[in-house]
Design a protein around this motif. Structure first.
Motif, PDB file in Angstrom:
ATOM      1  N   LEU A  43      66.231  78.354  73.872  1.00  0.00           N
ATOM      2  CA  LEU A  43      66.900  78.933  72.705  1.00  0.00           C
ATOM      3  C   LEU A  43      68.391  79.020  73.001  1.00  0.00           C
ATOM      4  CD1 LEU A  43      66.518  80.293  69.890  1.00  0.00           C
ATOM      5  CD2 LEU A  43      66.432  82.482  71.102  1.00  0.00           C
ATOM      6  N   ARG A  44      69.178  78.293  72.236  1.00  0.00           N
ATOM      7  CA  ARG A  44      70.626  78.244  72.445  1.00  0.00           C
ATOM      8  C   ARG A  44      71.285  79.257  71.512  1.00  0.00           C
ATOM      9  NH1 ARG A  44      70.987  71.995  71.230  1.00  0.00           N
ATOM     10  NH2 ARG A  44      69.726  72.843  69.535  1.00  0.00           N
ATOM     11  N   VAL A  45      71.912  80.262  72.103  1.00  0.00           N
ATOM     12  CA  VAL A  45      72.351  81.456  71.378  1.00  0.00           C
ATOM     13  C   VAL A  45      73.873  81.593  71.373  1.00  0.00           C
ATOM     14  CG1 VAL A  45      72.184  83.976  71.257  1.00  0.00           C
ATOM     15  CG2 VAL A  45      70.214  82.620  72.035  1.00  0.00           C
ATOM     16  N   ALA A  46      74.409  81.965  70.210  1.00  0.00           N
ATOM     17  CA  ALA A  46      75.796  82.401  70.101  1.00  0.00           C
ATOM     18  C   ALA A  46      75.783  83.909  69.887  1.00  0.00           C
ATOM     19  CB  ALA A  46      76.503  81.707  68.939  1.00  0.00           C
ATOM     20  N   ILE A  47      76.610  84.624  70.619  1.00  0.00           N
ATOM     21  CA  ILE A  47      76.710  86.075  70.440  1.00  0.00           C
ATOM     22  C   ILE A  47      77.872  86.389  69.516  1.00  0.00           C
ATOM     23  CG2 ILE A  47      77.300  88.246  71.601  1.00  0.00           C
ATOM     24  CD1 ILE A  47      75.657  87.389  73.966  1.00  0.00           C
ATOM     25  N   MET A  48      77.593  87.198  68.501  1.00  0.00           N
ATOM     26  CA  MET A  48      78.611  87.670  67.569  1.00  0.00           C
ATOM     27  C   MET A  48      78.925  89.126  67.889  1.00  0.00           C
ATOM     28  SD  MET A  48      78.504  88.119  63.404  1.00  0.00           S
ATOM     29  CE  MET A  48      78.232  86.384  63.055  1.00  0.00           C
ATOM     30  N   GLY A  49      80.145  89.390  68.330  1.00  0.00           N
ATOM     31  CA  GLY A  49      80.539  90.737  68.726  1.00  0.00           C
ATOM     32  C   GLY A  49      80.553  90.838  70.238  1.00  0.00           C
ATOM     33  N   VAL A  70      75.439  79.854  74.528  1.00  0.00           N
ATOM     34  CA  VAL A  70      76.183  78.610  74.309  1.00  0.00           C
ATOM     35  C   VAL A  70      77.370  78.776  73.372  1.00  0.00           C
ATOM     36  CG1 VAL A  70      74.128  77.194  74.710  1.00  0.00           C
ATOM     37  CG2 VAL A  70      74.728  77.870  72.371  1.00  0.00           C
ATOM     38  N   GLY A  71      77.503  79.952  72.720  1.00  0.00           N
ATOM     39  CA  GLY A  71      78.582  80.121  71.760  1.00  0.00           C
ATOM     40  C   GLY A  71      78.993  81.569  71.592  1.00  0.00           C
ATOM     41  N   VAL A  72      80.156  81.779  70.980  1.00  0.00           N
ATOM     42  CA  VAL A  72      80.659  83.125  70.720  1.00  0.00           C
ATOM     43  C   VAL A  72      81.290  83.182  69.337  1.00  0.00           C
ATOM     44  CG1 VAL A  72      81.057  83.751  73.134  1.00  0.00           C
ATOM     45  CG2 VAL A  72      82.869  82.609  71.863  1.00  0.00           C
ATOM     46  N   ILE A  73      81.226  84.383  68.750  1.00  0.00           N
ATOM     47  CA  ILE A  73      81.888  84.660  67.470  1.00  0.00           C
ATOM     48  C   ILE A  73      82.593  85.997  67.626  1.00  0.00           C
ATOM     49  CG2 ILE A  73      81.610  85.011  64.990  1.00  0.00           C
ATOM     50  CD1 ILE A  73      78.902  83.474  65.258  1.00  0.00           C
ATOM     51  N   SER A  74      83.909  85.998  67.462  1.00  0.00           N
ATOM     52  CA  SER A  74      84.677  87.224  67.677  1.00  0.00           C
ATOM     53  C   SER A  74      85.971  87.179  66.880  1.00  0.00           C
ATOM     54  CB  SER A  74      85.001  87.395  69.164  1.00  0.00           C
ATOM     55  OG  SER A  74      85.853  88.510  69.381  1.00  0.00           O
ATOM     56  N   GLY A  75      86.464  88.370  66.563  1.00  0.00           N
ATOM     57  CA  GLY A  75      87.755  88.476  65.895  1.00  0.00           C
ATOM     58  C   GLY A  75      88.899  88.666  66.867  1.00  0.00           C
ATOM     59  N   VAL A  80      87.538  85.702  73.301  1.00  0.00           N
ATOM     60  CA  VAL A  80      86.948  84.370  73.217  1.00  0.00           C
ATOM     61  C   VAL A  80      87.371  83.530  74.415  1.00  0.00           C
ATOM     62  CG1 VAL A  80      86.913  82.212  71.909  1.00  0.00           C
ATOM     63  CG2 VAL A  80      86.764  84.403  70.696  1.00  0.00           C
ATOM     64  N   GLU A  81      88.658  83.579  74.757  1.00  0.00           N
ATOM     65  CA  GLU A  81      89.155  82.795  75.896  1.00  0.00           C
ATOM     66  C   GLU A  81      88.515  83.253  77.200  1.00  0.00           C
ATOM     67  OE1 GLU A  81      91.018  80.040  75.775  1.00  0.00           O
ATOM     68  OE2 GLU A  81      90.739  80.274  73.610  1.00  0.00           O
ATOM     69  N   TYR A  95      83.900  80.614  67.457  1.00  0.00           N
ATOM     70  CA  TYR A  95      84.234  80.876  66.065  1.00  0.00           C
ATOM     71  C   TYR A  95      84.817  82.278  65.910  1.00  0.00           C
ATOM     72  CZ  TYR A  95      81.014  76.947  65.325  1.00  0.00           C
ATOM     73  OH  TYR A  95      80.391  75.733  65.373  1.00  0.00           O
ATOM     74  N   ASN A  96      85.446  82.522  64.744  1.00  0.00           N
ATOM     75  CA  ASN A  96      85.862  83.871  64.389  1.00  0.00           C
ATOM     76  C   ASN A  96      85.077  84.311  63.163  1.00  0.00           C
ATOM     77  OD1 ASN A  96      87.235  82.875  62.006  1.00  0.00           O
ATOM     78  ND2 ASN A  96      88.939  82.263  63.339  1.00  0.00           N
ATOM     79  N   TYR A  97      85.375  85.520  62.676  1.00  0.00           N
ATOM     80  CA  TYR A  97      84.576  86.067  61.580  1.00  0.00           C
ATOM     81  C   TYR A  97      84.851  85.384  60.242  1.00  0.00           C
ATOM     82  CZ  TYR A  97      83.404  89.737  64.904  1.00  0.00           C
ATOM     83  OH  TYR A  97      82.956  90.406  66.007  1.00  0.00           O
ATOM     84  N   GLU A  98      85.946  84.648  60.156  1.00  0.00           N
ATOM     85  CA  GLU A  98      86.256  83.951  58.917  1.00  0.00           C
ATOM     86  C   GLU A  98      85.580  82.584  58.840  1.00  0.00           C
ATOM     87  OE1 GLU A  98      88.837  85.650  60.682  1.00  0.00           O
ATOM     88  OE2 GLU A  98      88.313  87.240  59.264  1.00  0.00           O
ATOM     89  N   ASN A  99      85.459  81.899  59.980  1.00  0.00           N
ATOM     90  CA  ASN A  99      84.985  80.515  59.920  1.00  0.00           C
ATOM     91  C   ASN A  99      83.594  80.276  60.498  1.00  0.00           C
ATOM     92  OD1 ASN A  99      85.216  80.510  62.710  1.00  0.00           O
ATOM     93  ND2 ASN A  99      87.018  79.188  62.782  1.00  0.00           N
TER      94      ASN A  99
END
Length: 372
Positions: A43-49, A70-75, A80-81, A95-99
């Motif tokens: 299961l390839r997961v992106a964490i948001m927050g 495998v991914g991140v979503i943050s404002g 992120v870096e 990604y960010n919260y807009e895109n």
């Protein structure tokens, strides 16, 4: 000689006939072995927050066998870096919260784990679902049952799974207590007590902002006693009563509960008495009493180890990081159709939200609130 030759030919044919099933069986065995040895789907997961709990989940996933970050979503670009460098996350999976709706075009992400303030869960989870990705949402799943049901409906419409971060549903000693209850070892269940609380710090944090949290201690820590009462007793409550105490109205403004005592009644006649608070430390205890035995867990829902004892002796199953087990089990649910001992689906989350809604109503009205 002729008869002997005929006999030998028949004997050879019989031997060959006998050997054919053996060859088929061997082939089947080899195929089975190959299937067993084949690597399970990851299961390839992106964490948001990317806050403190998101970090805890990310660290735990490093030991997961079936889930990978495998991914991140943050404002926050700096976070992120940092995560990119620490966990080897490719730029195209950030990604960010807009895109983040663009994940629909990213086949390298299977699911998004939403670990943001409670009031954001609904909108973000629905966006993830519409992007065609499975949703794992931290609890509480929303700020009320109506929003939670909308999340369930959106995920069903999109054909994706909605799972809630109920890590205790996979914890070994908790599952042993549930096994004892199911086997009848505790007899007729009579009473559950749940104590959940700690002294909260920073008054500026989002948990003390009603617009983001949807409530105070009940949303954050009281939900453990609600959920625990349900899986320890194995029933759904039919009524609640509740009383609120507030000693610091400045820190705990309108819409933020400091301490709530609440009671639940169950169809069997069992009752639960629980406490949820942001004003007292050391409260993490479950106690289940039956006509033949009892179970006590303290701590009962912390990050571990969980300490438990029963009328028959201690619960001593080994501790494994909860989030590691949770993510492996969720991979099995998504890919293999595994049915967990205690549900972690969106419907389970909605059940807790209905009870929280009823508790808040009971506090406001001072009356017993019936649950449908």
């Amino acid at each position: 000689m002729k008869s002997r030759r005929v006999f030998l030919q028949k004997a050879s044919l019989s031997a060959l006939a006998i050997s054919i099933p053996s060859i088929a069986a061997l082939s089947a065995k080899n195929n089975l072995t190959e299937s067993i040895l084949k690597e399970d789907k990851i299961l390839r997961v992106a964490i948001m927050g990317l806050g403190s709990y998101g970090t805890r989940v990310a660290e735990a996933m490093q030991d997961s066998k079936r889930a990978k970050l495998v991914g991140v979503i943050s404002g926050t670009p700096s976070k992120v870096e940092t995560w990119k460098a620490k966990y080897g996350i490719p730029a195209e999976n950030c990604y960010n919260y807009e895109n983040f709706d663009d994940i629909k075009n990213n086949p390298s992400i299977d699911a998004v784990y939403v670990i943001t303030p409670n009031a954001l869960h609904k909108e973000q989870s629905i966006r993830v679902a519409k992007a065609g990705k499975h949703v794992i949402c931290e609890k509480p799943m929303a700020i009320n049952a109506k929003d939670g049901q909308e999340m369930v409906d959106a995920c069903k419409a999109a054909g994706v799974k909605l799972l809630i971060g109920y890590r205790m549903h996979f914890e070994a000693n908790t599952l042993e207590a549930i096994r004892m209850r199911k086997s009848g070892e505790l007899g007729e269940l009579k009473f559950f007590q749940g104590l959940s609380g700690f002294v909260i710090g920073d008054p500026t944090q989002w948990r003390l902002n009603p617009a983001l949290s949807g409530g105070g201690a009940m949303m954050d820590i009281g939900i453990y006693s609600i959920n625990g009462a349900r899986y320890m007793l194995g029933e759904e409550p039919i009524w609640v009563t509740a009383q609120e105490t507030k000693t610091d109205p400045v820190k705990f403004k309108d819409g933020i509960d400091e301490t709530i005592q609440f009671q639940m009644g169950f169809p069997s006649g069992a009752v639960a008495s629980c406490l949820s608070t942001y004003a007292m430390n050391g409260l993490d205890k479950f106690f289940l009493n039956g006509s033949k035995g009892w179970v006590e867990m303290q701590p009962s829902t912390g990050y571990g180890p969980i300490n438990g004892k029963t009328n028959k002796g201690p619960l001593e199953l080994p501790h494994v990081t909860h989030q590691t087990v949770q993510m492996d089990e969720m991979a099995a649910i998504i890919f293999d159709g595994k049915v967990p001992e205690v549900p972690v689906n969106g419907e389970e989350g909605v059940r807790d939200m209905k009870i929280i809604d009823a508790i808040f109503k009971a506090v406001k009205t001072g009356k017993k609130v019936m649950l449908s």
